[in-house]
Scaffold this motif. Structure first.
Motif, mmCIF file in Angstrom:
data_model
loop_
_atom_site.group_PDB
_atom_site.id
_atom_site.type_symbol
_atom_site.label_atom_id
_atom_site.label_comp_id
_atom_site.label_asym_id
_atom_site.label_seq_id
_atom_site.Cartn_x
_atom_site.Cartn_y
_atom_site.Cartn_z
ATOM 1 N N PRO A 163 0.714 -1.057 0.044
ATOM 2 C CA PRO A 163 -0.018 0.126 -0.087
ATOM 3 C C PRO A 163 1.045 0.992 -0.010
ATOM 4 O O PRO A 163 1.860 1.260 0.418
ATOM 5 N N ALA A 164 0.427 2.326 -0.598
ATOM 6 C CA ALA A 164 1.248 3.458 -0.696
ATOM 7 C C ALA A 164 1.586 4.164 0.760
ATOM 8 O O ALA A 164 2.458 4.741 0.752
ATOM 9 N N THR A 165 0.481 4.040 1.636
ATOM 10 C CA THR A 165 0.759 4.341 3.021
ATOM 11 C C THR A 165 2.036 3.787 3.514
ATOM 12 O O THR A 165 2.781 4.346 4.375
ATOM 13 N N GLU A 166 2.122 2.634 3.322
ATOM 14 C CA GLU A 166 3.243 1.752 3.689
ATOM 15 C C GLU A 166 4.537 2.157 3.046
ATOM 16 O O GLU A 166 5.751 2.416 3.804
ATOM 17 N N VAL A 167 4.555 2.379 1.738
ATOM 18 C CA VAL A 167 5.793 2.755 1.078
ATOM 19 C C VAL A 167 6.280 4.084 1.501
ATOM 20 O O VAL A 167 7.416 4.495 1.438
ATOM 21 N N THR A 168 5.085 5.062 1.653
ATOM 22 C CA THR A 168 5.595 6.517 1.683
ATOM 23 C C THR A 168 5.750 6.903 3.278
ATOM 24 O O THR A 168 5.847 8.085 3.399
ATOM 25 N N GLY A 169 5.239 6.239 4.140
ATOM 26 C CA GLY A 169 5.092 6.565 5.366
ATOM 27 C C GLY A 169 6.317 7.282 6.072
ATOM 28 O O GLY A 169 6.168 7.985 7.122
ATOM 29 N N GLN A 170 7.372 7.129 5.550
ATOM 30 C CA GLN A 170 8.612 7.271 6.314
ATOM 31 C C GLN A 170 9.215 8.753 5.779
ATOM 32 O O GLN A 170 10.144 9.120 5.777
ATOM 33 N N PHE A 171 8.421 9.410 4.543
ATOM 34 C CA PHE A 171 8.897 10.601 4.151
ATOM 35 C C PHE A 171 7.832 11.690 4.410
ATOM 36 O O PHE A 171 6.755 11.515 4.173
ATOM 37 N N ASP A 172 8.548 12.836 4.642
ATOM 38 C CA ASP A 172 7.697 14.234 4.778
ATOM 39 C C ASP A 172 8.124 15.053 3.518
ATOM 40 O O ASP A 172 9.268 15.636 3.201
ATOM 41 N N PHE A 173 7.253 14.645 2.514
ATOM 42 C CA PHE A 173 7.550 15.077 1.309
ATOM 43 C C PHE A 173 7.435 16.493 0.812
ATOM 44 O O PHE A 173 6.247 17.040 0.987
ATOM 45 N N GLU A 174 8.258 17.205 0.112
ATOM 46 C CA GLU A 174 7.905 18.215 -0.704
ATOM 47 C C GLU A 174 8.555 18.422 -2.132
ATOM 48 O O GLU A 174 10.009 18.125 -2.157
ATOM 49 N N PRO A 175 7.640 18.747 -3.091
ATOM 50 C CA PRO A 175 8.359 18.965 -4.540
ATOM 51 C C PRO A 175 9.354 19.924 -4.418
ATOM 52 O O PRO A 175 9.002 20.989 -3.878
ATOM 53 N N TRP A 176 10.397 19.980 -5.458
ATOM 54 C CA TRP A 176 11.137 20.714 -5.661
ATOM 55 C C TRP A 176 10.482 22.038 -6.284
ATOM 56 O O TRP A 176 9.610 21.732 -7.079
ATOM 57 N N GLN A 177 10.729 23.342 -6.097
ATOM 58 C CA GLN A 177 10.324 24.381 -6.948
ATOM 59 C C GLN A 177 11.562 25.324 -7.475
ATOM 60 O O GLN A 177 12.243 25.700 -6.652
ATOM 61 N N GLU A 178 11.626 25.446 -8.692
ATOM 62 C CA GLU A 178 12.719 26.083 -9.424
ATOM 63 C C GLU A 178 12.905 27.393 -8.528
ATOM 64 O O GLU A 178 12.088 28.187 -8.414
ATOM 65 N N GLY A 179 14.212 27.673 -8.270
ATOM 66 C CA GLY A 179 14.628 28.810 -7.656
ATOM 67 C C GLY A 179 14.159 28.864 -6.302
ATOM 68 O O GLY A 179 14.374 30.225 -5.494
ATOM 69 N N VAL A 180 13.497 28.096 -5.723
ATOM 70 C CA VAL A 180 13.227 27.993 -4.318
ATOM 71 C C VAL A 180 14.237 27.498 -3.372
ATOM 72 O O VAL A 180 14.191 26.122 -3.527
#
Length: 262
Positions: free
Chosen positions: A111-128
């Motif tokens: 399940p996605a919750t199992e796979v991604t539960g260890q990550f606090d994700f933020e996408p890259w933003q160009e120039g930020v």
């Protein structure tokens, strides 16, 4: 600031190296060591454990979503989530949009919750820029068949405690405006060089050659060039010679375990 090469093989692990994975470390004013992991490709979680505690990383930055740069995040999640003493708190993860969905896809039936539960994700933003302790990471969009970012990382110098140094990691890219931005004035340019001049001339928009990596380092007046993402079927001396024809500064071929102190 220090760069540690964990894995440097291009496209797939070689007999001698895991795929792309690099540590950047620096101490803050209180002496606390901050550790950032750039990419965690196929086979890289094993050697990573020889260089640092994977449960104590401060941030993971992913350049793009090809398996040789991201695949071992799935088993990295397992190591952190199911350890006997209990799951780790989620680690900061920055990458292209769709990173968590890509990890769930690689994991298959989990399940996605199992796979991604260890990550606090933020996408890259160009120039930020992204700040982690004494380090600042600037994502730069580059040219590859899917969304991809190089990273400029600035932090305190290990050589001159009063100074600030910058390294740049290209991820996977061909010549583009982003590559120019990455190379400009850096103390160390960690540049992929998967292609060979003459043999791969028709394959543009994917990878650099040694010559193109060397030209970027020369134009940007980089202090040192480290060639990485070296594919097993290439002769690394050919790649090195291509770069030497364009760049007059010091050049190294990346190797697992190499440490660069800036």
């Amino acid at each position: 600031m220090r760069l540690v090469v964990v894995g440097c093989a291009g496209s797939f692990p070689s007999a001698d190296s895991a795929a792309s994975a690099y540590l950047v470390q620096a101490e803050d004013a209180d002496g606390r060591t901050w550790t950032v992991l750039l990419d965690l490709g196929s086979g890289a979680l094993g050697p990573l454990q020889a260089h640092t505690d994977p449960t104590a990383l401060d941030l993971v930055g992913i350049s793009h979503l090809h398996a040789d740069h991201v695949a071992d995040l799935v088993v990295f999640n397992v190591l952190r989530r199911y350890r006997p003493e209990g799951a780790c708190a989620p680690v900061r993860l920055h990458g292209p949009p769709g990173t968590l969905e890509r990890l769930a896809q690689i994991a298959g039936k989990d399940p996605a919750t199992e796979v991604t539960g260890q990550f606090d994700f933020e996408p890259w933003q160009e120039g930020v820029p992204v700040t982690v302790g004494p380090l600042t990471i600037e994502p730069v969009a580059v040219l590859h068949p899917l969304p991809a970012f190089g990273m400029r990382v600035s932090g305190p110098s290990d050589v001159d405690p009063a100074g600030t140094v910058t390294l740049a990691y290209t991820g996977d890219t061909d010549e583009c405006a982003g590559l120019t931005t990455l190379a400009e004035g850096v103390d160390l340019l960690l540049a992929e060089a998967a292609y060979i001049e003459g043999r791969d001339d028709a394959l543009r928009g994917v990878h650099l050659t040694g010559r193109r990596a060397g030209a970027a380092a020369e134009a940007g007046k980089a202090g040192r060039l480290v060639l990485t993402h070296l594919v097993a079927w290439n002769d690394p001396q050919t790649t090195l010679a291509e770069a030497q024809g364009e760049y007059d500064g010091p050049i190294d071929l990346a190797r697992p375990g190499a440490v660069y102190t800036l």
